[in-house]
Write a protein that holds these residues in place. Structure first.
Motif, mmCIF file in Angstrom:
data_model
loop_
_atom_site.group_PDB
_atom_site.id
_atom_site.type_symbol
_atom_site.label_atom_id
_atom_site.label_comp_id
_atom_site.label_asym_id
_atom_site.label_seq_id
_atom_site.Cartn_x
_atom_site.Cartn_y
_atom_site.Cartn_z
ATOM 1 N N UNK A 78 0.842 -1.203 0.000
ATOM 2 C CA UNK A 78 0.000 0.000 0.000
ATOM 3 C C UNK A 78 0.876 1.253 0.000
ATOM 4 N N UNK A 79 1.931 1.240 0.824
ATOM 5 C CA UNK A 79 2.821 2.397 0.916
ATOM 6 C C UNK A 79 3.520 2.686 -0.395
ATOM 7 N N UNK A 80 4.048 1.646 -1.030
ATOM 8 C CA UNK A 80 4.748 1.855 -2.298
ATOM 9 C C UNK A 80 3.788 2.296 -3.395
ATOM 10 N N UNK A 81 2.525 1.871 -3.302
ATOM 11 C CA UNK A 81 1.544 2.255 -4.316
ATOM 12 C C UNK A 81 1.106 3.704 -4.137
ATOM 13 N N UNK A 82 0.853 4.102 -2.886
ATOM 14 C CA UNK A 82 0.306 5.425 -2.612
ATOM 15 C C UNK A 82 1.372 6.517 -2.520
ATOM 16 N N UNK A 83 2.596 6.139 -2.074
ATOM 17 C CA UNK A 83 3.625 7.145 -1.832
ATOM 18 C C UNK A 83 3.902 8.046 -3.038
ATOM 19 N N UNK A 84 4.030 7.521 -4.276
ATOM 20 C CA UNK A 84 4.295 8.418 -5.405
ATOM 21 C C UNK A 84 3.193 9.442 -5.622
ATOM 22 N N UNK A 85 1.928 9.028 -5.413
ATOM 23 C CA UNK A 85 0.804 9.940 -5.616
ATOM 24 C C UNK A 85 0.864 11.083 -4.601
ATOM 25 N N UNK A 86 1.053 10.744 -3.315
ATOM 26 C CA UNK A 86 1.117 11.778 -2.276
ATOM 27 C C UNK A 86 2.349 12.654 -2.468
ATOM 28 N N UNK A 87 3.445 12.060 -2.917
ATOM 29 C CA UNK A 87 4.652 12.844 -3.165
ATOM 30 C C UNK A 87 4.393 13.883 -4.260
ATOM 31 N N UNK A 88 3.712 13.452 -5.339
ATOM 32 C CA UNK A 88 3.351 14.390 -6.413
ATOM 33 C C UNK A 88 2.394 15.456 -5.872
ATOM 34 N N UNK A 89 1.465 15.030 -4.997
ATOM 35 C CA UNK A 89 0.516 15.964 -4.386
ATOM 36 C C UNK A 89 1.243 17.062 -3.616
ATOM 37 N N UNK A 90 2.202 16.668 -2.788
ATOM 38 C CA UNK A 90 2.969 17.655 -2.023
ATOM 39 C C UNK A 90 3.766 18.579 -2.947
ATOM 40 N N UNK A 91 4.307 18.021 -4.010
ATOM 41 C CA UNK A 91 5.062 18.850 -4.967
ATOM 42 C C UNK A 91 4.145 19.883 -5.621
ATOM 43 N N UNK A 92 2.936 19.456 -5.984
ATOM 44 C CA UNK A 92 1.962 20.353 -6.617
ATOM 45 C C UNK A 92 1.535 21.481 -5.676
ATOM 46 N N UNK A 93 1.115 21.104 -4.429
ATOM 47 C CA UNK A 93 0.594 22.150 -3.537
ATOM 48 C C UNK A 93 1.705 23.125 -3.126
ATOM 49 N N UNK A 94 2.945 22.609 -3.005
ATOM 50 C CA UNK A 94 4.067 23.501 -2.670
ATOM 51 C C UNK A 94 4.357 24.451 -3.832
ATOM 52 N N UNK A 95 4.363 23.903 -5.045
ATOM 53 C CA UNK A 95 4.632 24.727 -6.224
ATOM 54 C C UNK A 95 3.566 25.789 -6.442
ATOM 55 N N UNK A 96 2.295 25.400 -6.309
ATOM 56 C CA UNK A 96 1.200 26.356 -6.471
ATOM 57 C C UNK A 96 1.237 27.393 -5.363
ATOM 58 N N UNK A 97 1.627 26.959 -4.150
ATOM 59 C CA UNK A 97 1.751 27.903 -3.035
ATOM 60 C C UNK A 97 2.786 28.978 -3.316
ATOM 61 N N UNK A 98 3.940 28.573 -3.836
ATOM 62 C CA UNK A 98 4.986 29.538 -4.186
ATOM 63 C C UNK A 98 4.503 30.479 -5.296
ATOM 64 N N UNK A 99 3.807 29.937 -6.297
ATOM 65 C CA UNK A 99 3.284 30.748 -7.407
ATOM 66 C C UNK A 99 2.323 31.818 -6.887
ATOM 67 N N UNK A 100 1.366 31.405 -6.046
ATOM 68 C CA UNK A 100 0.386 32.356 -5.508
ATOM 69 C C UNK A 100 1.048 33.394 -4.584
ATOM 70 N N UNK A 101 2.005 32.961 -3.815
ATOM 71 C CA UNK A 101 2.715 33.862 -2.905
ATOM 72 C C UNK A 101 3.416 34.987 -3.678
ATOM 73 N N UNK A 102 4.084 34.605 -4.747
ATOM 74 C CA UNK A 102 4.818 35.596 -5.554
ATOM 75 C C UNK A 102 3.863 36.475 -6.348
ATOM 76 N N UNK A 103 2.805 35.889 -6.902
ATOM 77 C CA UNK A 103 1.915 36.616 -7.800
ATOM 78 C C UNK A 103 0.964 37.568 -7.087
ATOM 79 N N UNK A 104 0.413 37.155 -5.962
ATOM 80 C CA UNK A 104 -0.668 37.937 -5.360
ATOM 81 C C UNK A 104 -0.221 38.851 -4.206
ATOM 82 N N UNK A 105 0.360 38.316 -3.145
ATOM 83 C CA UNK A 105 0.681 39.177 -2.004
ATOM 84 C C UNK A 105 1.810 38.579 -1.158
ATOM 85 N N UNK A 106 3.059 38.861 -1.492
ATOM 86 C CA UNK A 106 4.175 38.336 -0.697
ATOM 87 C C UNK A 106 4.212 38.882 0.736
ATOM 88 N N UNK A 107 3.450 39.941 0.995
ATOM 89 C CA UNK A 107 3.491 40.537 2.346
ATOM 90 C C UNK A 107 2.820 39.659 3.397
#
Length: 784
Positions: free
Chosen positions: A260-289
């Motif tokens: 189960x871990x080996x099956x799910x881990x890549x999906x959650x890893x991609x999920x964390x990469x996506x939310x972190x990347x989108x977070x950085x994008x929104x932070x820079x684009x909208x309001x870094x303050x």
């Protein structure tokens, strides 16, 4: 000439030596003092009457490559729940919309400090240290306290238990009187013992309740997101699609945490990469303050502006920590180092970036707060993110399912849960288990909740209560451990209570406000589970005390075996019992009805120690019933709460081999004890060569030694003949009823509730894999 090396004793034996000389040399290589030769009958007396002189350090560590593999697996198993919290935290917090722009900074500041204090500081760096030889959860903490402070309610402690490698804990010294005082108060208060047990049951039940709620809300959220993509998905279809996914998810559990871990881990890893990347994008684009939210002054301003509404909104903010208890409960599936690595390098940074990015977006788009997550996704990655979000939300339930299996296994071994089948799903990683009965019961409960509630609104209200309640109980146990076992500086304990404890109580007061809006659900689950645990544990304790009061003494056994009316027939009889201190009364009942005994009798007591694992070489503890020619032995088979009980090799084969080893050791022990009595000055010497041994072997001593040797060989031969003649396994079939004059409550507890559980559970012969053809059940009624 061949030689045989014994690395453990730096000892070399040659073929020229007699077996006695080899055994004598092996023992005399060690410094034998009268104190070491004293043998207490620890199968009769409790460990609290003795002080062990052996101290063993607990082990923690492992190969770094294995640790990194486990860290990767843990991403898929442990963090699915807390990782998907950005889907709904802001929408759950601002239920009535955003009234002031700086309220976003106040909420972001609360989220940042909550995630840092609770999941990171408390669990990853403090609570994980309170694991029990690598296993976590409420029962693991309870077992630590039981091992140290003797607060268990079943009097089955033995002096020999303290010699097990991973049993020892550091004892308090004179400089730490505080630890001794607290320990003494706990040991002398029956109320405190009951309270600790009930609190443990409550915490465990709440975690299991969370294990039911997490799959429901995760899957409903996922399938509800599909409704945004197509209008064909009505509410009814969403419910039934969710049910189908839940059934598939629980069916997949039988493959084990490893797969189960080996099956799910890549999906959650991609999920964390996506939310972190989108977070950085929104932070820079909208309001870094929004980085100003690191200043806790914005929290004070937020409460000053919104008062009661700010307090109520804490129930939404605490959802950022859902699944945190899985960090601790699932540590047995992995290890402390792997959890710390994956949390610090992947999960924590990704969550901080995700929440910060969403706050930046909301500063410019107040009206989008009900759908913060999807609205803040850039258009080019919307659909890929949608697919990953659906998968991640489904996977989120895995953390609490795995944690539920772990804590059920612990509570079962400590006599607080009915017997169920434990399946170890990985030969490579210890602690990864699957429990079929619990898996299907969880599946049925999840389906019932999903069909009954149909929406995530009420389930969301229940979510926070389960999470914060368990966190608070964990902190209570941790404070006991910090004072008694770790002997932490009192200022640090006070700081922990004031900072983390106060925050948890504040959150608990907030989530309880929504009790009537679905918050009662986890408490309802907890009450049902606590009732089951209480019934089983209560009758289990009463039954043990009954056997203890009516046990058969060694003198009575001698009288029964030597009775002229009882005949001895070839074969080995193994009597099973849970009684440790003595021989169970069912033996006398058996002889009264069947006046024939086998040539060798072994009374086997199955005992669970309050530790995670007992090394195989330390599992069997034997004693003889004197005189030796009776061929009657007592044996305690000790297991930890994560040990496998039905070994691949037949239990009887292991038992016989260990018994032969005990007979040899008993002979060696008696021989050297006699030598020490005859020559006290020899106690302080170390004999290194054969000449020293030969000097002491002359005349009557040689004759006595030869007789002892012949007696040992005769006993082993008798055991071999008995085993070849056949083994009979005698299992007590106890009929437990309420005694005469018992009240209505006791009758309901024993005659109805306990009997219902027992009728629907596995019997002991199934748990220990006893062959049906060679099993004899002996019935006896216990009036409690």
């Amino acid at each position: 000439m061949s030689t045989t090396s014994r690395n453990d004793n730096n000892y070399t034996a040659t073929e020229d030596q007699t077996p006695h000389q080899q055994q004598q040399q092996q023992l005399n290589r060690k410094k034998l003092s009268p104190q070491m030769l004293r043998r207490f009958d620890s199968l009769d007396l409790e460990s609290r009457h003795f002080h062990s002189q052996n101290h063993h350090a607990s082990k923690n560590g492992g190969n770094w490559w294995v640790v990194l593999q486990l860290a990767f697996q843990s991403i898929g198993v442990v963090y699915g729940d807390i990782g998907t919290s950005p889907l709904y935290v802001y929408s759950s917090t601002f239920t009535n919309g955003i009234k002031h722009n700086d309220d976003i900074l106040g909420v972001l500041s609360l989220i940042l400090y909550t995630i840092t204090l609770l999941p990171l500081v408390k669990y990853v760096f403090i609570v994980l240290r309170a694991n029990d030889n690598g296993n976590g959860g409420t029962f693991a903490m309870y077992s630590l306290i039981c091992r140290y402070a003797k607060v268990g309610l079943i009097p089955s402690e033995e002096a020999a238990d303290e010699d097990v490698s991973n049993f020892q804990l550091e004892l308090p010294n004179n400089r730490m009187r505080r630890a001794s005082i607290l320990k003494s108060k706990l040991e002398n208060s029956r109320f405190a013992k009951f309270f600790l047990l009930l609190a443990t049951m409550l915490g465990t039940s709440m975690v299991i309740g969370d294990g039911v709620l997490t799959p429901c809300i995760s899957v409903l959220s996922a399938v509800g997101g599909i409704k945004e993509a197509t209008s064909a998905m009505t509410e009814g279809r969403i419910v039934w699609v969710s049910v189908a996914i839940l059934v598939g998810l629980f069916t997949f559990q039988r493959f084990g945490t490893d797969k189960v871990g080996y099956t799910f881990a890549p999906v959650i890893f991609i999920w964390f990469a996506f939310i972190a990347g989108i977070g950085v994008f929104n932070f820079v684009k909208y309001d870094p303050t929004v980085v100003k939210a690191i200043n806790p002054a914005y929290i004070i301003d937020y409460f000053r502006r919104n008062k009661k509404d700010a307090w109520i909104s804490l129930g939404g903010i605490v959802l950022a920590t859902t699944g945190t208890e899985a960090l601790f409960a699932d540590v047995g599936h992995f290890n402390v180092r792997s959890i710390q690595i994956s949390m610090c390098t992947v999960t924590y940074p990704a969550l901080i970036l995700a929440y910060t990015g969403q706050a930046s977006y909301l500063r410019k788009h107040h009206l989008d707060v009900p759908e913060t997550f999807y609205k803040s996704i850039p258009d080019p990655v919307y659909w890929p993110m949608f697919v990953v979000a659906v998968l991640a939300a489904i996977i989120a339930s895995q953390a609490m399912i795995s944690g539920t299996f772990s804590i059920i296994q612990q509570s079962l071994s400590l006599g607080c849960f009915p017997r169920v089948k434990i399946v170890h799903t990985s030969t490579k990683y210890e602690g990864q288990v699957y429990i079929p009965e619990i898996n299907y019961l969880l599946m049925l409960a999840c389906v019932a909740v999903t069909v009954g509630f149909r929406t995530t609104a009420k389930i969301g209200n229940a979510y926070g209560i389960a999470v914060v309640f368990v966190m608070t109980l964990t902190s209570s146990f941790l404070v006991l451990i910090m004072i008694m076992i770790w002997k932490t500086n009192i200022l640090l304990v006070i700081a922990y209570v004031l900072v983390i404890g106060s925050a948890e109580l504040l959150y608990l007061s907030s989530v309880l406000y929504k009790f009537d809006q679905g918050g009662y659900l986890p408490l309802a689950f907890a009450m049902v589970l606590m009732f089951i645990m209480f019934v089983w544990n209560n009758v289990y304790r009463k039954k043990y005390h009954f056997e203890l009061e009516h046990k058969v003494s060694p003198a009575e056994v001698k009288g029964i075996v030597t009775d002229t009316n009882s005949s001895r027939m070839p074969g080995l009889a193994v009597f099973y019992s849970e009684l440790v201190h003595g021989i169970p009364p069912i033996f006398k009942h058996y002889v009264a009805n069947v006046p024939a005994l086998h040539s060798v009798l072994v009374f086997v007591s199955i005992k669970s120690l309050p530790i995670s694992k007992v090394p195989v070489e330390e599992r069997f503890l034997f004693r003889r019933v004197r005189p030796n020619d009776l061929n009657v032995f007592r044996c305690v088979v000790r297991y930890g709460y994560t040990d496998v009980r039905n070994e691949q090799e037949p239990f009887e084969r292991i038992l016989v081999e260990r018994l032969k080893g005990f007979i040899r050791e008993d002979f060696m022990f008696s021989a050297v004890a006699k030598d020490n009595e005859e020559s006290p000055e020899k106690d302080e010497q170390i004999v290194d060569d054969n000449s020293a041994i030969e000097k002491n072997e002359g005349g009557k001593h040689v004759e006595h030694t030869m007789k002892q040797q012949e007696a040992m060989e005769r006993d082993i031969e008798m055991l071999d003949k008995a085993w070849r003649a056949g083994v009979v396994h005698l299992v007590g079939e106890h009929e437990v009823i309420a005694g005469k004059g018992a009240g209505i409550g006791k009758r309901i507890l024993i005659d109805y509730a306990y009997h219902f559980l027992k009728r629907n559970l596995r019997q002991s012969n199934k748990v220990f894999d006893i062959p049906h053809k060679r099993m004899l059940k002996v019935g006896m009624t216990y009036e409690l």
